[in-house]
Design a protein around this motif. Structure first.
Motif, PDB file in Angstrom:
ATOM      1  N   VAL A  32     -56.480  16.298 -20.873  1.00 55.56           N
ATOM      2  CA  VAL A  32     -56.523  18.057 -21.339  1.00 55.56           C
ATOM      3  C   VAL A  32     -57.890  17.933 -21.755  1.00 55.56           C
ATOM      4  O   VAL A  32     -58.976  18.960 -21.448  1.00 55.56           O
ATOM      5  N   ARG A  53     -56.971  23.429 -15.966  1.00 53.78           N
ATOM      6  CA  ARG A  53     -56.025  24.203 -16.679  1.00 53.78           C
ATOM      7  C   ARG A  53     -54.591  23.153 -17.082  1.00 53.78           C
ATOM      8  O   ARG A  53     -52.945  24.142 -17.128  1.00 53.78           O
ATOM      9  N   ARG A  67     -51.012  21.849 -17.745  1.00 56.70           N
ATOM     10  CA  ARG A  67     -50.549  20.977 -18.981  1.00 56.70           C
ATOM     11  C   ARG A  67     -49.614  20.173 -18.668  1.00 56.70           C
ATOM     12  O   ARG A  67     -48.977  19.898 -17.977  1.00 56.70           O
ATOM     13  N   SER A  96     -48.407  19.277 -23.838  1.00 56.04           N
ATOM     14  CA  SER A  96     -47.557  20.786 -24.545  1.00 56.04           C
ATOM     15  C   SER A  96     -45.577  20.588 -24.240  1.00 56.04           C
ATOM     16  O   SER A  96     -45.338  21.539 -25.266  1.00 56.04           O
ATOM     17  N   ARG A 119     -54.063  25.424 -28.002  1.00 53.18           N
ATOM     18  CA  ARG A 119     -53.483  25.262 -26.409  1.00 53.18           C
ATOM     19  C   ARG A 119     -52.196  25.832 -26.017  1.00 53.18           C
ATOM     20  O   ARG A 119     -52.108  26.746 -25.198  1.00 53.18           O
ATOM     21  N   ASP A 120     -51.848  25.618 -26.780  1.00 56.60           N
ATOM     22  CA  ASP A 120     -50.061  26.072 -27.135  1.00 56.60           C
ATOM     23  C   ASP A 120     -49.384  25.945 -28.587  1.00 56.60           C
ATOM     24  O   ASP A 120     -50.405  25.759 -29.907  1.00 56.60           O
TER      25      ASP A 120
END
Length: 225
Positions: free
Chosen positions: A70, A75, A77, A99, A207-208
């Motif tokens: 991370v 990109r 995950r 994630s 991030r999410d």
């Protein structure tokens, strides 16, 4: 096509994951790794969309490997998939930037849908862990207050760019509402909710959705019950 890197120290477990994933028309396995060091290196070389990450492995464990992947800014995950249904692992893994978090006894369709969700920028946590995870997380939060005993927290700059509606939606995300529930309860189109969620993530740097939940607790939009 979603590209996946499988990380597990058990060859048979990696084989089982590969067989399942390669049976899907929209997924392909680009590599395997048997420990965290190999995972970090392979993620940097292969740039997979999703890493299926075990936790307990010899040498570098899955938590630290997740943190390094991370931190690289890629990109990619990470979806942690582990045998161990332990709150500490889930808490530390998500704080490291994963994630999602699933247990290996999840049904095949749950794993596949989890990979798709994570690849799409959403997040997934095993249902058995969700409530306990939040309960564990809030125990690590400092007491609300400004240091003068007045019980008010200092404003958080991560929220400064949010509109009133976006702040409202971030609050209910922190309470565990799905997009469908938000749309129904706030009388919005689901496409509108998705747009708001995307803007919230972009504005706050989350991030999410999992990181958005953590943000909601960090900033006291959601208070421990």
């Amino acid at each position: 096509m979603t590209t996946v890197l499988i990380v597990d120290d058990q060859p048979m477990q990696r084989f089982g994951f590969r067989m399942l994933l390669e049976s899907q028309d929209d997924m392909t396995v680009v590599g395997e790794a048997g420990n965290g060091t190999e995972a970090v290196r392979a993620a940097g070389e292969l740039h997979p969309d999703v890493v299926l990450m075990d936790i307990r492995m010899p040498g570098l464990d899955g938590i630290e490997a997740t943190r390094r992947i991370v931190a690289s800014g890629a990109r990619t995950r990470v979806l942690i998939v582990t045998t161990f249904d332990l709150d500490e692992y889930a808490y530390n893994g998500l704080r490291a930037g994963a994630s999602g978090f699933l247990i290996k006894d999840a049904l095949p369709e749950e794993l596949l849908s989890g990979i798709r969700a994570v690849a799409a920028g959403d997040a997934v946590v095993a249902p058995s862990l969700t409530r306990r995870l939040l309960d564990t997380y809030v125990q690590h939060l400092p007491e609300a207050g400004d240091g003068n005993g007045e019980g008010t927290a200092a404003p958080d700059q991560r929220l400064a760019r949010l509109t009133e509606r976006e702040r409202e939606i971030l609050t209910v995300i922190g309470q565990g509402w799905t997009n469908t529930e938000i749309a129904t309860r706030l009388h919005l189109a689901e496409s509108t909710v998705k747009t708001h969620v995307s803007r919230i993530l972009a504005k706050t740097g989350a991030r999410d959705r999992v990181q958005a939940v953590i943000l909601a607790y960090d900033t006291r939009l959601v208070n421990p019950s």
